[in-house]
Design a protein around this motif. Structure first.
Motif, PDB file in Angstrom:
ATOM      1  N   ARG A  60      15.910   4.174  -0.498  1.00 58.22           N
ATOM      2  CA  ARG A  60      14.966   3.528  -0.867  1.00 58.22           C
ATOM      3  C   ARG A  60      15.906   1.961  -1.243  1.00 58.22           C
ATOM      4  O   ARG A  60      15.156   0.937  -1.833  1.00 58.22           O
ATOM      5  CB  ARG A  60      14.471   3.864  -2.342  1.00 58.22           C
ATOM      6  CG  ARG A  60      13.286   5.088  -2.125  1.00 58.22           C
ATOM      7  CD  ARG A  60      12.805   5.388  -3.321  1.00 58.22           C
ATOM      8  NE  ARG A  60      13.489   5.953  -4.280  1.00 58.22           N
ATOM      9  CZ  ARG A  60      13.842   5.283  -5.525  1.00 58.22           C
ATOM     10  NH1 ARG A  60      13.358   4.006  -5.601  1.00 58.22           N
ATOM     11  NH2 ARG A  60      14.608   5.787  -6.394  1.00 58.22           N
ATOM     12  N   SER A  81       9.164  -9.008  -3.016  1.00 57.51           N
ATOM     13  CA  SER A  81       7.777  -8.408  -3.429  1.00 57.51           C
ATOM     14  C   SER A  81       6.812  -8.935  -2.599  1.00 57.51           C
ATOM     15  O   SER A  81       5.732  -8.650  -2.007  1.00 57.51           O
ATOM     16  CB  SER A  81       7.417  -8.189  -4.974  1.00 57.51           C
ATOM     17  OG  SER A  81       8.353  -7.123  -5.569  1.00 57.51           O
ATOM     18  N   MET A  84       7.202  -8.741   0.931  1.00 57.44           N
ATOM     19  CA  MET A  84       6.441  -7.479   1.590  1.00 57.44           C
ATOM     20  C   MET A  84       5.152  -7.162   1.704  1.00 57.44           C
ATOM     21  O   MET A  84       4.660  -6.638   2.405  1.00 57.44           O
ATOM     22  CB  MET A  84       7.430  -6.052   0.693  1.00 57.44           C
ATOM     23  CG  MET A  84       8.643  -5.857   0.811  1.00 57.44           C
ATOM     24  SD  MET A  84       8.900  -5.003   2.427  1.00 57.44           S
ATOM     25  CE  MET A  84       8.258  -3.354   2.135  1.00 57.44           C
ATOM     26  N   GLY A  89       3.827  -4.617   4.328  1.00 60.93           N
ATOM     27  CA  GLY A  89       4.929  -3.554   4.254  1.00 60.93           C
ATOM     28  C   GLY A  89       4.711  -2.536   3.227  1.00 60.93           C
ATOM     29  O   GLY A  89       5.641  -1.658   2.895  1.00 60.93           O
ATOM     30  N   ASN A  90       3.812  -2.947   2.197  1.00 59.87           N
ATOM     31  CA  ASN A  90       3.609  -1.989   0.990  1.00 59.87           C
ATOM     32  C   ASN A  90       2.713  -0.988   1.434  1.00 59.87           C
ATOM     33  O   ASN A  90       1.614  -0.963   2.032  1.00 59.87           O
ATOM     34  CB  ASN A  90       2.990  -2.865  -0.130  1.00 59.87           C
ATOM     35  CG  ASN A  90       3.764  -4.003  -0.682  1.00 59.87           C
ATOM     36  OD1 ASN A  90       4.878  -4.094  -0.232  1.00 59.87           O
ATOM     37  ND2 ASN A  90       3.504  -4.635  -1.568  1.00 59.87           N
ATOM     38  N   THR A  91       3.231   0.068   1.035  1.00 58.21           N
ATOM     39  CA  THR A  91       2.687   1.461   1.574  1.00 58.21           C
ATOM     40  C   THR A  91       2.437   2.469   0.433  1.00 58.21           C
ATOM     41  O   THR A  91       1.808   3.462   0.481  1.00 58.21           O
ATOM     42  CB  THR A  91       3.426   2.491   2.763  1.00 58.21           C
ATOM     43  OG1 THR A  91       4.782   2.666   2.242  1.00 58.21           O
ATOM     44  CG2 THR A  91       3.550   1.518   3.985  1.00 58.21           C
ATOM     45  N   ALA A  97       6.503  -3.958  -4.403  1.00 59.72           N
ATOM     46  CA  ALA A  97       7.242  -3.099  -3.781  1.00 59.72           C
ATOM     47  C   ALA A  97       8.693  -2.830  -4.477  1.00 59.72           C
ATOM     48  O   ALA A  97       9.224  -1.795  -4.491  1.00 59.72           O
ATOM     49  CB  ALA A  97       7.513  -3.589  -2.511  1.00 59.72           C
ATOM     50  N   MET A 114      13.461  -0.171  -3.686  1.00 57.56           N
ATOM     51  CA  MET A 114      12.051  -0.442  -3.272  1.00 57.56           C
ATOM     52  C   MET A 114      11.317   1.085  -4.036  1.00 57.56           C
ATOM     53  O   MET A 114      12.296   1.770  -4.375  1.00 57.56           O
ATOM     54  CB  MET A 114      11.656  -0.362  -1.798  1.00 57.56           C
ATOM     55  CG  MET A 114      12.470  -1.520  -0.951  1.00 57.56           C
ATOM     56  SD  MET A 114      11.651  -3.068  -1.519  1.00 57.56           S
ATOM     57  CE  MET A 114      12.472  -4.485  -0.607  1.00 57.56           C
ATOM     58  N   GLU A 119       8.830   1.783   2.503  1.00 54.07           N
ATOM     59  CA  GLU A 119       9.086   0.343   2.194  1.00 54.07           C
ATOM     60  C   GLU A 119      10.400  -0.105   2.332  1.00 54.07           C
ATOM     61  O   GLU A 119      10.695  -1.220   2.856  1.00 54.07           O
ATOM     62  CB  GLU A 119       8.456   0.087   0.649  1.00 54.07           C
ATOM     63  CG  GLU A 119       7.005   0.570   0.294  1.00 54.07           C
ATOM     64  CD  GLU A 119       6.512   0.232  -0.822  1.00 54.07           C
ATOM     65  OE1 GLU A 119       5.289  -0.020  -1.025  1.00 54.07           O
ATOM     66  OE2 GLU A 119       7.274   0.164  -1.748  1.00 54.07           O
ATOM     67  N   ASN A 122      10.542  -0.489   6.022  1.00 55.36           N
ATOM     68  CA  ASN A 122      10.048  -1.792   6.263  1.00 55.36           C
ATOM     69  C   ASN A 122      10.453  -2.942   5.953  1.00 55.36           C
ATOM     70  O   ASN A 122      10.773  -4.147   6.715  1.00 55.36           O
ATOM     71  CB  ASN A 122       8.469  -1.795   5.556  1.00 55.36           C
ATOM     72  CG  ASN A 122       7.701  -0.857   6.125  1.00 55.36           C
ATOM     73  OD1 ASN A 122       7.955  -0.257   7.399  1.00 55.36           O
ATOM     74  ND2 ASN A 122       6.554  -0.605   5.587  1.00 55.36           N
TER      75      ASN A 122
END
Length: 392
Positions: A60, A81, A84, A89-91, A97, A114, A119, A122
């Motif tokens: 992470r 953040s 992202m 890219g935020n999942t 993030a 992250m 993330e 990404n």
């Protein structure tokens, strides 16, 4: 009967019926200290969430290198953040993030943690992104375990990330991959792609070139990436171009993934010749003053749709532009009501009676704030303006 005797012996020994918690004495309280109301076997354990976070932490986190001296934990966390979120890219749901940042200020790198493995993967697509004016490296940390990470989530960035939203191109970090990719910053906004390529190709043909542009306006963002076909000229080009004045800007040219390298002694003659070529190119690239000044970063298409707001902007431009000389005309192209493409939307053109007025306006308005935006002012070709060609 034997079984019954064993059960009775157990009851006599512990004073408890089977199925109840025995009062353990002797050495056992020291081995398994029990609090009030605790049952035997309820040992203190790390929460499952904390164990999961610790186990996935290596996957992470991302390493971010080449940070500027002004970077701090908060600025890095906020930047990544926001980036992202911008690329999609935020999942892991709503929110930031980035959950944690550690910075080594002496060595100018950070570990950015992250919320999820996906993330972090990404975020690997952000290699070469510009942070506070400098391109930064985004890599896996040294403790990253690829085989273990493969069981935790995706190990590659999502191919559908909107990297163009932050000035990057998919899989290339704004240019070709590799250690010989060059970052060219501080480019005057009025330089065209052809002019920049001509400048760079003083050292040899390019294998790859990417001028980063604003996604909405199509205007240059003032920096580019390139790779030469002959990789041996990489350091020569960096040394020759870095720090020279181009118009009202100073170029920053270096390898995108590391600091500037000094050319080898045998390259010095080539460098001298290249610097002479640069001097000639610089003279050719100076903006030729005209009577027309083009302003960008001033208005948006949405602001121009409303008639009343459009007239207010037009009047503001007349007042501001009139401070520098005699204005003949102010042109602000508007979007067409049928959503058909319209040239020059987002630009403001100031047509002066003479070059002197236009020169003062360009110097006085370039870099100023208008409606919260930093204005870019450049000379515009008179022949194109008078022919209503506003996309030059």
């Amino acid at each position: 009967m034997v079984l019954v005797r064993l059960q009775l012996a157990t009851i006599a020994c512990f004073g408890q019926m089977p199925g109840t918690n025995p009062a353990i004495s002797g050495i056992f309280p020291n081995m398994f200290p029990l609090g009030a109301g605790q049952q035997f076997g309820a040992l203190p354990v790390m929460p499952v969430q904390a164990m999961t976070q610790q186990a996935t932490r290596h996957a992470r986190r991302v390493y971010v290198g080449g940070l500027p001296p002004t970077a701090n934990e908060q600025s890095v966390a906020t930047f990544f953040s926001q980036v992202m979120a911008a690329i999609g890219g935020n999942t892991a749901g709503p929110g930031d993030a980035v959950v944690n940042v550690y910075i080594n200020h002496e060595k100018k790198f950070a570990f950015v943690e992250m919320r999820s493995v996906e993330e972090a993967s990404n975020a690997m697509a952000l290699d070469g992104i510009i942070f506070e004016g400098a391109p930064v490296k985004v890599r896996r940390p040294s403790d990253y375990n690829p085989s273990l990470a493969a069981t935790l989530g995706p190990s590659q960035p999502n191919p559908n990330l909107n990297l163009a939203a932050v000035g990057l191109t998919p899989g290339s970090a704004g240019g070709l991959e590799g250690p010989d990719r060059i970052f060219v910053g501080g480019l005057p906004y009025y330089f065209t792609e052809a002019q920049i390529r001509e400048l760079l190709e003083s050292f040899g043909p390019l294998r790859g070139f990417d001028l980063v542009k604003d996604r909405e306006t199509g205007n240059s963002k003032g920096y580019a990436f390139c790779v030469y076909q002959d990789l041996s000229v990489t350091d020569i080009a960096c040394a020759a171009l870095n720090g020279i004045k181009m118009g009202d800007k100073t170029l920053t040219v270096r390898r995108a993934n590391q600091g500037t390298n000094q050319p080898k002694p045998e390259q010095e003659n080539v460098l001298l010749h290249a610097q002479q070529q640069i001097a000639l190119q610089r003279l050719m690239l100076q903006p030729v003053p005209t009577k027309v000044v083009c302003l960008t970063q001033v208005v948006t298409a949405d602001e121009l749709k409303d008639d009343e707001e459009y007239e207010d902007i037009l009047e503001d431009m007349r007042m501001e532009g009139g401070k520098f000389g005699t204005l003949v005309n102010v042109v602000i192209p508007r979007p067409k009501p049928d959503c058909e493409a319209s040239s020059g939307v987002g630009k403001v053109f100031l047509d002066y009676a003479d070059v002197e007025g236009a020169t003062k306006a360009r110097a006085g308005m370039n870099g100023r704030k208008f409606g919260g935006n930093q204005v870019v002012a450049v000379f515009y070709p008179e022949n194109k303006f008078y022919q209503a060609e506003y996309d030059a």
